[in-house]
Design a protein around this motif. Structure first.
Motif, PDB file in Angstrom:
ATOM      1  N   LEU A 133       1.922   6.164  -6.895  1.00  0.00           N
ATOM      2  CA  LEU A 133       0.810   7.007  -7.334  1.00  0.00           C
ATOM      3  C   LEU A 133       1.187   8.480  -7.226  1.00  0.00           C
ATOM      4  O   LEU A 133       0.936   9.265  -8.156  1.00  0.00           O
ATOM      5  N   ASN A 134       1.819   8.857  -6.112  1.00  0.00           N
ATOM      6  CA  ASN A 134       2.257  10.252  -5.951  1.00  0.00           C
ATOM      7  C   ASN A 134       3.306  10.610  -6.991  1.00  0.00           C
ATOM      8  O   ASN A 134       3.282  11.715  -7.554  1.00  0.00           O
ATOM      9  N   GLU A 135       4.240   9.668  -7.252  1.00  0.00           N
ATOM     10  CA  GLU A 135       5.257   9.925  -8.271  1.00  0.00           C
ATOM     11  C   GLU A 135       4.613  10.069  -9.641  1.00  0.00           C
ATOM     12  O   GLU A 135       4.972  10.961 -10.418  1.00  0.00           O
TER      13      GLU A 135
ATOM     14  N   GLN B 250       1.543  10.971 -10.287  1.00  0.00           N
ATOM     15  CA  GLN B 250       0.811  12.241 -10.339  1.00  0.00           C
ATOM     16  C   GLN B 250       1.782  13.403 -10.525  1.00  0.00           C
ATOM     17  O   GLN B 250       1.498  14.330 -11.289  1.00  0.00           O
ATOM     18  N   GLY B 251       2.933  13.348  -9.852  1.00  0.00           N
ATOM     19  CA  GLY B 251       3.948  14.395 -10.009  1.00  0.00           C
ATOM     20  C   GLY B 251       4.462  14.428 -11.445  1.00  0.00           C
ATOM     21  O   GLY B 251       4.599  15.506 -12.046  1.00  0.00           O
ATOM     22  N   LYS B 252       4.749  13.234 -12.002  1.00  0.00           N
ATOM     23  CA  LYS B 252       5.218  13.167 -13.393  1.00  0.00           C
ATOM     24  C   LYS B 252       4.138  13.670 -14.344  1.00  0.00           C
ATOM     25  O   LYS B 252       4.444  14.370 -15.312  1.00  0.00           O
ATOM     26  N   ALA B 253       2.890  13.307 -14.061  1.00  0.00           N
ATOM     27  CA  ALA B 253       1.789  13.769 -14.916  1.00  0.00           C
ATOM     28  C   ALA B 253       1.682  15.289 -14.863  1.00  0.00           C
ATOM     29  O   ALA B 253       1.473  15.946 -15.894  1.00  0.00           O
ATOM     30  N   ARG B 254       1.847  15.856 -13.667  1.00  0.00           N
ATOM     31  CA  ARG B 254       1.810  17.326 -13.553  1.00  0.00           C
ATOM     32  C   ARG B 254       2.968  17.946 -14.319  1.00  0.00           C
ATOM     33  O   ARG B 254       2.811  18.960 -15.005  1.00  0.00           O
ATOM     34  N   GLU B 255       4.167  17.324 -14.182  1.00  0.00           N
ATOM     35  CA  GLU B 255       5.332  17.846 -14.909  1.00  0.00           C
ATOM     36  C   GLU B 255       5.110  17.769 -16.413  1.00  0.00           C
ATOM     37  O   GLU B 255       5.383  18.729 -17.137  1.00  0.00           O
TER      38      GLU B 255
ATOM     39  N   GLY C  24       0.824  -1.211   0.000  1.00  0.00           N
ATOM     40  CA  GLY C  24       0.000   0.000   0.000  1.00  0.00           C
ATOM     41  C   GLY C  24       0.855   1.256   0.000  1.00  0.00           C
ATOM     42  O   GLY C  24       0.577   2.217  -0.719  1.00  0.00           O
ATOM     43  N   ALA C  25       1.918   1.231   0.818  1.00  0.00           N
ATOM     44  CA  ALA C  25       2.820   2.390   0.865  1.00  0.00           C
ATOM     45  C   ALA C  25       3.530   2.565  -0.481  1.00  0.00           C
ATOM     46  O   ALA C  25       3.673   3.689  -0.976  1.00  0.00           O
ATOM     47  N   ALA C  26       3.970   1.441  -1.071  1.00  0.00           N
ATOM     48  CA  ALA C  26       4.625   1.515  -2.382  1.00  0.00           C
ATOM     49  C   ALA C  26       3.645   2.025  -3.440  1.00  0.00           C
ATOM     50  O   ALA C  26       4.017   2.829  -4.312  1.00  0.00           O
TER      51      ALA C  26
END
Length: 191
Positions: free
Chosen positions: A102-104, A106-111, A95-97
């Protein structure tokens, strides 16, 4: 003589029940068998033998089996609990991974979205500037063409006005005016 009823009359030689108020002789009285004193010693011996045998069977056969079953069950429960704890830890780690990925993502998608916006904005700005430059060139060319045509038209108007003025003066006066006076008159009206 009346015949005795076989259902209510006991057979001969059997003890009869003492009716109301009758007292039986002590030899005829029967006590509760465990409390009879002449069999008390034998009952104690058999009780001790039965208890000893039951104790031996329980301690050597039944209780070890039950203890083994309980030990196996406790071992299985402990193993199952350890496995459940391990699986819970794996699930928590997964779950943590997942959250991290997921956060990574989302960050890449934002970038990527920001880079795409910047690229599209830069491309749109470049197109806008090139279109503005092209429009400015066309506008300048159009203005030059309009100025040239306006000057040409004005030159034609001056020529037509000069010819018209000469024709009117000639018709009115009967003689053709000199060209210098027509030019002066046209210059005076142009300004």
């Amino acid at each position: 003589m009346a015949q005795p009823n076989p259902l209510t009359t006991p057979p001969p030689g059997t003890d009869t029940y003492a009716g109301k108020g009758e007292i039986l002789h002590p030899a005829e009285q029967h006590a509760f068998p465990p409390f009879e004193t002449h069999t008390f010693l034998a009952q104690i011996v058999w009780l001790a033998l039965a208890f000893g045998l039951l104790y031996y069977l329980m301690s050597k056969i039944a209780l070890p089996r039950i203890q083994g079953i309980l030990h196996d069950r406790a071992t299985r429960l402990s193993a199952d609990l350890d496995e459940a704890q391990r699986m819970k830890a794996e699930a928590d780690a997964a779950g943590a991974a997942y959250e991290k990925s997921l956060n990574e993502a989302q960050g890449k998608a934002r970038e990527i979205a920001q880079e795409t916006r910047n690229a599209l904005s830069a491309e749109a700005e470049t197109k806008r500037k090139s279109l503005e430059a092209e429009l400015n060139q066309r506008l300048a060319a159009s203005e030059t063409t309009i100025r040239g045509r306006t000057e040409q038209a004005m030159g034609n108007v001056r020529t037509i006005a000069g010819e018209t003025a000469t024709a009117i003066v000639e018709r009115l006066t009967g003689q053709a005016p000199d060209q210098a006076s027509v030019e002066r008159a046209l210059n005076a009206t142009a300004h």
